[in-house]
Design a protein around this motif. Structure first.
Motif, PDB file in Angstrom:
ATOM      1  N   ALA A   1      24.028   1.827 112.017  1.00  0.00           N
ATOM      2  CA  ALA A   1      24.177   1.966 110.570  1.00  0.00           C
ATOM      3  C   ALA A   1      24.227   0.621 109.860  1.00  0.00           C
ATOM      4  CB  ALA A   1      25.439   2.764 110.263  1.00  0.00           C
ATOM      5  N   LEU A   2      24.874  -0.369 110.477  1.00  0.00           N
ATOM      6  CA  LEU A   2      25.095  -1.634 109.780  1.00  0.00           C
ATOM      7  C   LEU A   2      23.977  -2.651 109.985  1.00  0.00           C
ATOM      8  CD1 LEU A   2      28.923  -2.273 110.235  1.00  0.00           C
ATOM      9  CD2 LEU A   2      27.726  -0.773 108.632  1.00  0.00           C
ATOM     10  N   THR A   3      23.256  -2.568 111.095  1.00  0.00           N
ATOM     11  CA  THR A   3      22.212  -3.564 111.368  1.00  0.00           C
ATOM     12  C   THR A   3      21.171  -3.656 110.261  1.00  0.00           C
ATOM     13  OG1 THR A   3      22.506  -3.422 113.763  1.00  0.00           O
ATOM     14  CG2 THR A   3      20.380  -4.220 112.967  1.00  0.00           C
ATOM     15  N   PRO A   4      20.643  -2.536 109.721  1.00  0.00           N
ATOM     16  CA  PRO A   4      19.656  -2.676 108.628  1.00  0.00           C
ATOM     17  C   PRO A   4      20.242  -3.347 107.392  1.00  0.00           C
ATOM     18  CG  PRO A   4      19.597  -0.461 109.554  1.00  0.00           C
ATOM     19  CD  PRO A   4      20.816  -1.130 110.122  1.00  0.00           C
ATOM     20  N   LEU A   5      21.503  -3.095 107.090  1.00  0.00           N
ATOM     21  CA  LEU A   5      22.131  -3.717 105.924  1.00  0.00           C
ATOM     22  C   LEU A   5      22.268  -5.221 106.113  1.00  0.00           C
ATOM     23  CD1 LEU A   5      24.894  -1.031 105.298  1.00  0.00           C
ATOM     24  CD2 LEU A   5      22.744  -1.313 104.048  1.00  0.00           C
ATOM     25  N   VAL A   6      22.673  -5.625 107.314  1.00  0.00           N
ATOM     26  CA  VAL A   6      22.792  -7.057 107.601  1.00  0.00           C
ATOM     27  C   VAL A   6      21.416  -7.712 107.615  1.00  0.00           C
ATOM     28  CG1 VAL A   6      23.470  -8.724 109.368  1.00  0.00           C
ATOM     29  CG2 VAL A   6      24.972  -6.786 108.840  1.00  0.00           C
ATOM     30  N   ARG A   7      20.454  -7.034 108.185  1.00  0.00           N
ATOM     31  CA  ARG A   7      19.085  -7.593 108.244  1.00  0.00           C
ATOM     32  C   ARG A   7      18.529  -7.848 106.847  1.00  0.00           C
ATOM     33  NH1 ARG A   7      16.465  -3.490 110.875  1.00  0.00           N
ATOM     34  NH2 ARG A   7      15.976  -2.569 108.841  1.00  0.00           N
ATOM     35  N   ASP A   8      18.914  -6.997 105.893  1.00  0.00           N
ATOM     36  CA  ASP A   8      18.435  -7.150 104.519  1.00  0.00           C
ATOM     37  C   ASP A   8      19.333  -8.044 103.676  1.00  0.00           C
ATOM     38  OD1 ASP A   8      16.327  -5.497 105.129  1.00  0.00           O
ATOM     39  OD2 ASP A   8      17.318  -3.682 104.386  1.00  0.00           O
ATOM     40  N   GLY A   9      20.308  -8.698 104.307  1.00  0.00           N
ATOM     41  CA  GLY A   9      21.124  -9.686 103.611  1.00  0.00           C
ATOM     42  C   GLY A   9      22.339  -9.155 102.910  1.00  0.00           C
ATOM     43  N   GLY A  10      22.803  -7.975 103.250  1.00  0.00           N
ATOM     44  CA  GLY A  10      23.981  -7.452 102.561  1.00  0.00           C
ATOM     45  C   GLY A  10      25.012  -6.886 103.511  1.00  0.00           C
ATOM     46  N   PRO A  11      25.825  -7.711 104.103  1.00  0.00           N
ATOM     47  CA  PRO A  11      25.987  -9.162 104.006  1.00  0.00           C
ATOM     48  C   PRO A  11      25.165  -9.895 105.068  1.00  0.00           C
ATOM     49  CG  PRO A  11      27.772  -8.254 105.290  1.00  0.00           C
ATOM     50  CD  PRO A  11      26.906  -7.078 104.890  1.00  0.00           C
ATOM     51  N   PRO A  12      25.089 -11.241 104.992  1.00  0.00           N
ATOM     52  CA  PRO A  12      24.363 -11.974 106.030  1.00  0.00           C
ATOM     53  C   PRO A  12      24.973 -11.805 107.421  1.00  0.00           C
ATOM     54  CG  PRO A  12      24.673 -13.340 104.090  1.00  0.00           C
ATOM     55  CD  PRO A  12      25.511 -12.124 103.876  1.00  0.00           C
ATOM     56  N   GLY A  13      26.322 -11.680 107.484  1.00  0.00           N
ATOM     57  CA  GLY A  13      26.971 -11.552 108.776  1.00  0.00           C
ATOM     58  C   GLY A  13      28.293 -10.819 108.674  1.00  0.00           C
ATOM     59  N   LEU A  14      28.702 -10.210 109.792  1.00  0.00           N
ATOM     60  CA  LEU A  14      29.969  -9.486 109.812  1.00  0.00           C
ATOM     61  C   LEU A  14      30.470  -9.367 111.243  1.00  0.00           C
ATOM     62  CD1 LEU A  14      29.411  -6.341 110.993  1.00  0.00           C
ATOM     63  CD2 LEU A  14      28.308  -6.131 108.770  1.00  0.00           C
ATOM     64  N   THR A  15      31.756  -9.123 111.362  1.00  0.00           N
ATOM     65  CA  THR A  15      32.384  -8.761 112.628  1.00  0.00           C
ATOM     66  C   THR A  15      33.233  -7.524 112.374  1.00  0.00           C
ATOM     67  OG1 THR A  15      32.478 -11.093 113.292  1.00  0.00           O
ATOM     68  CG2 THR A  15      33.839  -9.538 114.537  1.00  0.00           C
TER      69      THR A  15
END
Length: 407
Positions: free
Chosen positions: A18-32
């Motif tokens: 679920a989160l990988t596409p959001l991070v890939r599109d820059g929202g956010p750039p990174g997360l843990t």
């Protein structure tokens, strides 16, 4: 950290999907993100610390946790109450004479000359419940009024945390004591200032800095070495910038704005250690803190707080009228305990969380007593509105679907 059970493996696969596409599109750039399910723990990282995608985030990346500082400060205060150094009904003017004999505005938007004596003293409990009479009014935020104008003139205006630009504690408190209360003590829930004042109070009652209080009472006993008010030089390799979304609703639209560089507000010890929003931390550290509360105040053989105090902390303290006047959430679903947001409804198959809080610089935490779950999401992109961004909503939705309610 590898998944340790089939249940956590399913959670990991679903959250990452679920989160990988959001991070890939820059929202956010990174997360843990991390979950602790009945003592079994999983921490995962996605994306990068920089916009050039050259510095990957990791399980031990350090983030600005902003308002997730508030529950930590509250727990430290409750430990001092248990130790007998403070009392809930104690007037704060005993230690903060700048707040002695306060006066309150006749109305929140009154001229500063239209005041009446406070009906009672401000207490320690008022600071924890955010009912001291000072603070941000979510119901009228943005509407001009004389008090907010004066606070801005004194350097006390509300805004995103900026530790290096904050007035030193004694100077800040003297300025705050020079203005009237927005409303009577005990009358309304008003955001943030109570946690700032609580941090100053803890420092004065102990005679040491707030950072020392937090380490002695909470962080060191729990083994939270990366939770502090600035990032030390040996840890800078696990640190990075924080970004703003370009669109006001928090949805990234191409280029992100820089909120704070790696060598910015948290790169050196601040003049004011803010009990409201000053800490940095890691997913591992904050999960340890969260699990301590979920498990009644202890982790293993380490006791921090009594189960009775944890129950009081995580029980809503606000009346129906106070919630209606302007509480912690726009939709009225959240109340307030002692330094923490409290869900007013039970967890369901689509809703995670009995209590927790969010940080405007991109962090979120929930404990779910019905699921035996603690979960934290730390990102390097700030929120741009009170409504959680898509990455946060997706995180909670996936956990609700993947972690069943206990029978």
């Amino acid at each position: 950290m590898a998944p340790t059970t089939p249940a956590l493996e399913r959670v990991a696969a679903a959250v990452d999907a679920a989160l990988t596409p959001l991070v890939r599109d820059g929202g956010p750039p990174g997360l843990t993100w991390g979950v602790d399910l009945g003592g079994e723990r999983l921490i995962r990282a996605l994306g990068h610390r920089d916009l050039d995608a050259t510095l990957p985030v990791a399980e031990d990346t350090i983030y600005r946790i902003s308002s997730l500082t508030k529950p930590v400060t509250a727990v430290a205060a409750l430990t001092l109450i248990e130790d007998g150094q403070l009392a809930l009904d104690q007037p704060v003017a005993d230690l903060l004479p700048e707040l002695a004999d306060p006066r309150a505005l006749v109305r929140p938007d009154s001229p500063l000359t239209e005041t009446v004596p406070a009906r009672r003293a401000i207490t320690v409990e008022d600071l924890l419940t955010f009912r001291l009479g000072h603070g941000m009014d979510f119901a009228t935020m943005g509407a001009p009024n004389p008090l907010d104008d004066q606070l801005a003139t004194l350097g006390l205006g509300m805004g995103p945390p900026a530790p290096q630009r904050h007035l030193p504690a004694d100077e800040w408190l003297a300025a705050l004591g020079s203005v009237p209360l927005r409303c009577q003590p005990g009358e309304r829930w008003l955001y943030n200032t109570g946690a700032e004042l609580l941090g100053v109070l803890l420092s004065r009652v102990t005679g040491v800095s707030l950072g020392d209080v937090l380490h002695r009472q909470v962080l060191d006993p729990l083994g939270m070495p990366d939770t502090r008010f600035s990032v030390p030089a040996p840890s800078l390799g696990r640190w990075g910038p924080c970004f703003n979304a370009a669109d006001p609703d928090g949805t990234p639209a191409g280029q992100l704005d820089l909120f704070d560089p790696a060598d910015g507000q948290w790169s050196s010890p601040p003049p004011f250690e803010g009990g409201d929003a000053g800490l940095v931390s890691t997913a591992k550290d904050y999960l340890t803190f969260a699990a301590m509360l979920r498990d009644g105040g202890s982790v293993g053989s380490t006791h921090v707080l009594s189960s009775e105090r944890v129950e009081a902390m995580t029980t809503n303290q606000l009346s129906t009228d106070q919630l209606r006047a302007g509480g912690p959430s726009p939709d009225g679903s959240t109340g307030w305990g002692l330094g923490v947001g409290v869900a007013l409804g039970d967890p369901t198959s689509s809703v995670v969380g009995s209590y927790g809080w969010d940080g405007g610089l991109g962090s979120a935490w929930r404990n779910d007593t019905a699921r035996g779950l603690s979960a934290v999401l730390l990102t390097n992109q700030s929120w741009m509105s009170p409504t959680p961004p898509a990455v946060t909503e997706s995180f909670w939705s996936v956990l609700a679907a993947q972690v069943p309610l206990d029978d």
